[in-house]
Enzyme design. Structure first.
Site, PDB file in Angstrom:
ATOM      1  N   ASP A  65      32.937  40.979   7.230  1.00 12.67           N
ATOM      2  CA  ASP A  65      31.635  41.209   6.601  1.00 12.67           C
ATOM      3  C   ASP A  65      31.785  41.357   5.081  1.00 12.67           C
ATOM      4  O   ASP A  65      32.728  42.012   4.604  1.00 12.67           O
ATOM      5  CB  ASP A  65      31.063  42.510   7.193  1.00 12.67           C
ATOM      6  CG  ASP A  65      29.579  42.659   6.972  1.00 12.67           C
ATOM      7  OD1 ASP A  65      28.894  41.634   6.784  1.00 12.67           O
ATOM      8  OD2 ASP A  65      29.091  43.812   7.025  1.00 12.67           O
ATOM      9  N   HIS A 162      21.473  48.477   2.465  1.00 10.96           N
ATOM     10  CA  HIS A 162      22.532  49.133   3.225  1.00 10.96           C
ATOM     11  C   HIS A 162      22.360  50.647   3.140  1.00 10.96           C
ATOM     12  O   HIS A 162      21.942  51.169   2.101  1.00 10.96           O
ATOM     13  CB  HIS A 162      23.901  48.762   2.656  1.00 10.96           C
ATOM     14  CG  HIS A 162      24.262  47.321   2.868  1.00 10.96           C
ATOM     15  ND1 HIS A 162      24.590  46.479   1.842  1.00 10.96           N
ATOM     16  CD2 HIS A 162      24.352  46.585   3.994  1.00 10.96           C
ATOM     17  CE1 HIS A 162      24.879  45.281   2.337  1.00 10.96           C
ATOM     18  NE2 HIS A 162      24.732  45.310   3.638  1.00 10.96           N
ATOM     19  N   GLY A 163      22.681  51.338   4.203  1.00  7.54           N
ATOM     20  CA  GLY A 163      22.576  52.804   4.210  1.00  7.54           C
ATOM     21  C   GLY A 163      21.220  53.255   4.740  1.00  7.54           C
ATOM     22  O   GLY A 163      20.388  52.427   5.133  1.00  7.54           O
ATOM     23  N   HIS A 190      20.488  41.915   6.866  1.00  5.42           N
ATOM     24  CA  HIS A 190      21.429  43.001   6.602  1.00  5.42           C
ATOM     25  C   HIS A 190      20.651  44.301   6.474  1.00  5.42           C
ATOM     26  O   HIS A 190      19.430  44.295   6.352  1.00  5.42           O
ATOM     27  CB  HIS A 190      22.204  42.715   5.317  1.00  5.42           C
ATOM     28  CG  HIS A 190      23.333  41.739   5.516  1.00  5.42           C
ATOM     29  ND1 HIS A 190      24.642  42.072   5.331  1.00  5.42           N
ATOM     30  CD2 HIS A 190      23.333  40.449   5.923  1.00  5.42           C
ATOM     31  CE1 HIS A 190      25.406  41.027   5.602  1.00  5.42           C
ATOM     32  NE2 HIS A 190      24.637  40.019   5.953  1.00  5.42           N
ATOM     33  N   ASN A 212      22.416  42.916  11.234  1.00  5.48           N
ATOM     34  CA  ASN A 212      23.576  43.782  10.965  1.00  5.48           C
ATOM     35  C   ASN A 212      23.179  45.255  10.994  1.00  5.48           C
ATOM     36  O   ASN A 212      22.212  45.649  10.337  1.00  5.48           O
ATOM     37  CB  ASN A 212      24.137  43.494   9.575  1.00  5.48           C
ATOM     38  CG  ASN A 212      24.842  42.159   9.502  1.00  5.48           C
ATOM     39  OD1 ASN A 212      24.740  41.340  10.405  1.00  5.48           O
ATOM     40  ND2 ASN A 212      25.561  41.947   8.423  1.00  5.48           N
TER      41      ASN A 212
END
Ligand code: 13P
Length: 232
Positions: A65, A162-163, A190, A212
């Site tokens: 990734d 992300h997060g 993502h 993801n």
């Protein structure tokens, strides 16, 4: 339908994903980001990925990734990975095309799939870092990246991060639809942690074929670890 890609950072996370996938007879990607891959080593991860593939009857796909390194992608191919992501989304388009093409040329010789990224995934952690405003994927750039590289799938910047989200993500379905109409390869979402299920479904209806998820797994794992170490 979209295939989930779950991030792991150690063998226990990897095993829990593999166990669940085997139990559910579901196809999944097991994904390690660059930092995990470099820390544990591609040889170990490649061997574990092959074992997971065999034990699952060919349902578990080992994926690298967010590698910003062409070399690391090539080494992952050498170590038996089935899928790699070259993330040159922070580079100018020409350079992104160049790096992605180099990985595609190498990976396709061995039948390995390649994911690239266009636009930016927001956030700041090991999976990638971007905090700017101009994150949204440009349709013309996506078309060029897909056409000129022959890449197999495209991660698109459409507002996910992300997060954990501080507030609900503002996912730009309109832009996703436009990219999906303009390119013929599958698209990747993502930053899956915390995206409402209905939004994920809408994304899938508009071209997303891989989702993801990482942070949610790490959080549950660490919470349980903390509880057990605390004797609770
Ligand atoms: P999250 O950690 O936000 O779920 O994102 C995972 C991801 O997109 C990995 O590439």
């Amino acid at each position: 339908f979209a295939v989930p890609a779950f991030n792991y950072s150690d063998i226990w996370e990897l095993l829990s994903i593999a166990e669940a996938a085997i139990e559910e007879r579901a196809p999944v990607y097991i994904a390690a980001n660059m930092r995990v891959a470099e820390t544990i080593g591609l040889e170990y991860l490649g061997a574990m990925g092959r074992t997971a593939y065999d034990l699952s009857g060919g349902r578990i796909f080992n994926h690298l990734d967010h590698s910003s390194s062409v070399e690391l992608c090539k080494r992952a191919v050498d170590c038996g990975y089935l899928s790699v992501m070259i993330d040159a989304s922070m580079c100018p388009l020409e350079e992104n095309i160049e790096k992605t093409s180099a990985v595609v040329a190498y990976a396709h010789r061995y039948g390995v799939a390649v994911e690239a990224e266009i636009g930016r995934i927001l956030g700041r952690n090991a999976e990638g870092a971007y905090l700017g405003e101009d994150y949204l994927v440009c349709v013309a750039d996506a078309v060029r990246l897909a056409r000129e590289t022959g890449v197999d799938s495209l991660a698109v910047g459409i507002g996910t991060a992300h997060g954990f989200y501080r507030q609900e993500p503002n996912v730009n379905l309109q832009r996703l639809r436009e990219v999906n109409d303009a390119v013929s390869i599958p698209l990747v979402l993502h930053g899956g942690t915390g995206v409402p299920a209905e939004t994920v479904r809408s994304c899938i209806r508009n071209g997303i074929a891989k989702v993801n998820v990482g942070t949610q797994l790490h959080a549950v794992y660490l919470e349980e670890l903390r509880r057990q170490l605390g004797g609770g």
